[in-house]
Write a protein that holds these residues in place. Sequence first.
Motif, PDB file in Angstrom:
ATOM      1  N   LYS A 230       0.796  -1.283  -0.102  1.00 27.52           N
ATOM      2  CA  LYS A 230      -0.167  -0.094  -0.074  1.00 27.52           C
ATOM      3  C   LYS A 230       0.723   1.404   0.122  1.00 27.52           C
ATOM      4  N   GLU A 231       0.458   2.553  -0.280  1.00 28.97           N
ATOM      5  CA  GLU A 231       0.802   3.680  -0.290  1.00 28.97           C
ATOM      6  C   GLU A 231       1.383   3.887   1.201  1.00 28.97           C
ATOM      7  N   LEU A 232       2.701   4.226   1.280  1.00 33.02           N
ATOM      8  CA  LEU A 232       3.159   4.266   2.656  1.00 33.02           C
ATOM      9  C   LEU A 232       3.317   6.218   2.658  1.00 33.02           C
ATOM     10  N   PHE A 233       3.167   6.650   3.778  1.00 28.86           N
ATOM     11  CA  PHE A 233       3.673   7.953   4.031  1.00 28.86           C
ATOM     12  C   PHE A 233       4.609   7.876   5.038  1.00 28.86           C
ATOM     13  N   CYS A 234       5.729   8.532   4.765  1.00 27.00           N
ATOM     14  CA  CYS A 234       7.208   8.399   5.194  1.00 27.00           C
ATOM     15  C   CYS A 234       7.625   9.813   5.892  1.00 27.00           C
ATOM     16  N   ALA A 235       7.760  10.175   7.219  1.00 31.13           N
ATOM     17  CA  ALA A 235       8.269  11.225   7.556  1.00 31.13           C
ATOM     18  C   ALA A 235       9.486  11.130   8.396  1.00 31.13           C
ATOM     19  N   VAL A 236      10.503  12.160   8.214  1.00 28.71           N
ATOM     20  CA  VAL A 236      11.653  11.757   8.838  1.00 28.71           C
ATOM     21  C   VAL A 236      12.142  12.928   9.623  1.00 28.71           C
ATOM     22  N   ASP A 237      12.894  12.676  10.672  1.00 24.03           N
ATOM     23  CA  ASP A 237      13.561  13.620  11.636  1.00 24.03           C
ATOM     24  C   ASP A 237      15.109  13.446  11.529  1.00 24.03           C
ATOM     25  N   LEU A 238      15.764  14.557  11.164  1.00 18.87           N
ATOM     26  CA  LEU A 238      16.840  14.495  11.000  1.00 18.87           C
ATOM     27  C   LEU A 238      17.772  15.715  11.835  1.00 18.87           C
ATOM     28  N   ASP A 239      17.207  16.003  12.830  1.00 16.50           N
ATOM     29  CA  ASP A 239      17.693  17.034  13.729  1.00 16.50           C
ATOM     30  C   ASP A 239      17.823  18.342  12.749  1.00 16.50           C
ATOM     31  N   ILE A 240      16.773  18.668  12.093  1.00 18.15           N
ATOM     32  CA  ILE A 240      16.442  19.596  11.175  1.00 18.15           C
ATOM     33  C   ILE A 240      16.513  21.107  12.140  1.00 18.15           C
TER      34      ILE A 240
ATOM     35  N   ALA B 247      15.145  21.525   6.036  1.00 12.54           N
ATOM     36  CA  ALA B 247      13.780  21.203   5.724  1.00 12.54           C
ATOM     37  C   ALA B 247      13.489  20.869   4.477  1.00 12.54           C
ATOM     38  N   SER B 248      13.791  21.966   3.683  1.00  6.77           N
ATOM     39  CA  SER B 248      13.354  21.822   2.116  1.00  6.77           C
ATOM     40  C   SER B 248      14.181  20.727   1.452  1.00  6.77           C
ATOM     41  N   LYS B 249      15.463  20.517   1.990  1.00 10.09           N
ATOM     42  CA  LYS B 249      16.146  19.295   1.544  1.00 10.09           C
ATOM     43  C   LYS B 249      15.683  17.884   1.810  1.00 10.09           C
ATOM     44  N   ALA B 250      15.054  17.606   3.247  1.00  3.65           N
ATOM     45  CA  ALA B 250      14.588  16.713   3.652  1.00  3.65           C
ATOM     46  C   ALA B 250      13.337  16.423   3.043  1.00  3.65           C
ATOM     47  N   ALA B 251      12.503  17.331   2.843  1.00  2.00           N
ATOM     48  CA  ALA B 251      11.033  17.356   2.344  1.00  2.00           C
ATOM     49  C   ALA B 251      11.374  16.595   0.821  1.00  2.00           C
ATOM     50  N   SER B 252      12.513  16.978   0.224  1.00  2.00           N
ATOM     51  CA  SER B 252      12.515  16.572  -1.276  1.00  2.00           C
ATOM     52  C   SER B 252      12.668  14.947  -1.251  1.00  2.00           C
ATOM     53  N   VAL B 253      12.930  14.145  -0.324  1.00  2.81           N
ATOM     54  CA  VAL B 253      13.366  12.621  -0.387  1.00  2.81           C
ATOM     55  C   VAL B 253      11.997  12.131   0.604  1.00  2.81           C
ATOM     56  N   ALA B 254      11.434  12.753   1.392  1.00  2.00           N
ATOM     57  CA  ALA B 254      10.428  12.299   2.187  1.00  2.00           C
ATOM     58  C   ALA B 254       9.012  12.970   2.140  1.00  2.00           C
ATOM     59  N   ASP B 255       7.841  12.238   2.609  1.00  3.05           N
ATOM     60  CA  ASP B 255       6.592  12.771   2.543  1.00  3.05           C
ATOM     61  C   ASP B 255       6.479  13.951   3.492  1.00  3.05           C
ATOM     62  N   GLY B 256       7.203  13.767   4.409  1.00  5.81           N
ATOM     63  CA  GLY B 256       7.327  14.990   5.774  1.00  5.81           C
ATOM     64  C   GLY B 256       8.284  14.989   6.558  1.00  5.81           C
ATOM     65  N   VAL B 257       8.443  16.074   7.136  1.00  2.00           N
ATOM     66  CA  VAL B 257       9.711  16.242   7.920  1.00  2.00           C
ATOM     67  C   VAL B 257       9.240  16.834   9.481  1.00  2.00           C
TER      68      VAL B 257
ATOM     69  N   LEU C  16      14.781  27.715  20.267  1.00  2.00           N
ATOM     70  CA  LEU C  16      14.036  28.926  20.743  1.00  2.00           C
ATOM     71  C   LEU C  16      13.576  28.952  22.105  1.00  2.00           C
ATOM     72  N   LEU C  17      12.586  28.037  22.497  1.00  2.00           N
ATOM     73  CA  LEU C  17      12.125  27.767  23.797  1.00  2.00           C
ATOM     74  C   LEU C  17      13.107  28.007  24.861  1.00  2.00           C
ATOM     75  N   GLY C  18      14.334  27.444  24.632  1.00  2.00           N
ATOM     76  CA  GLY C  18      15.349  27.200  25.561  1.00  2.00           C
ATOM     77  C   GLY C  18      16.088  28.751  25.688  1.00  2.00           C
ATOM     78  N   LYS C  19      16.041  29.203  24.856  1.00  2.88           N
ATOM     79  CA  LYS C  19      16.566  30.774  24.845  1.00  2.88           C
ATOM     80  C   LYS C  19      15.557  31.864  25.253  1.00  2.88           C
TER      81      LYS C  19
ATOM     82  N   GLY D 289      11.731  19.653  15.418  1.00  5.80           N
ATOM     83  CA  GLY D 289      11.597  19.911  16.704  1.00  5.80           C
ATOM     84  C   GLY D 289      12.664  20.636  17.259  1.00  5.80           C
ATOM     85  N   SER D 290      14.040  20.394  16.881  1.00 12.91           N
ATOM     86  CA  SER D 290      15.405  20.995  17.502  1.00 12.91           C
ATOM     87  C   SER D 290      15.343  22.480  17.332  1.00 12.91           C
ATOM     88  N   ALA D 291      14.722  23.101  16.210  1.00 12.99           N
ATOM     89  CA  ALA D 291      14.831  24.532  16.022  1.00 12.99           C
ATOM     90  C   ALA D 291      14.074  25.207  17.059  1.00 12.99           C
TER      91      ALA D 291
END
Length: 92
Positions: free
Chosen positions: A34-44, A50-60, A69-72, A63-65
């Motif tokens: 079946k069609e598979l939706f694939c999201a990745v987490d690369l410490d973006i 994000a644009s580069k990661a989105a070019s090879v996966a269905d979602g990104v 900001l929350l920490g700062k 969180g790190s960014a």
Amino acid sequence: PLFRSTPLGGDGDFDSKVNQIDVMVNEMKNHVDKELFCAVDLDISTPQEASKAASVADGVVIGSAFDALLGKYGRDGIDEINTLAKSFRAAI
């Protein structure tokens, strides 16, 4: 849906990680009927990554960014978080 978060080898070059993810996403999708939706987490941390990661996966997963900001800024950083979210959205 499938979410893949994995430490990747290599020299830490983001493009190298994206290439590895591209291979993994294609391998996973080739092993299901079946069609598979694939999201990745690369410490973006940037919209460009994000644009580069989105070019090879269905979602990104970005969180790190936001964590940085929350920490700062804590709760006072809502404007910065909103601005960053818009920049990620525009990039993807």
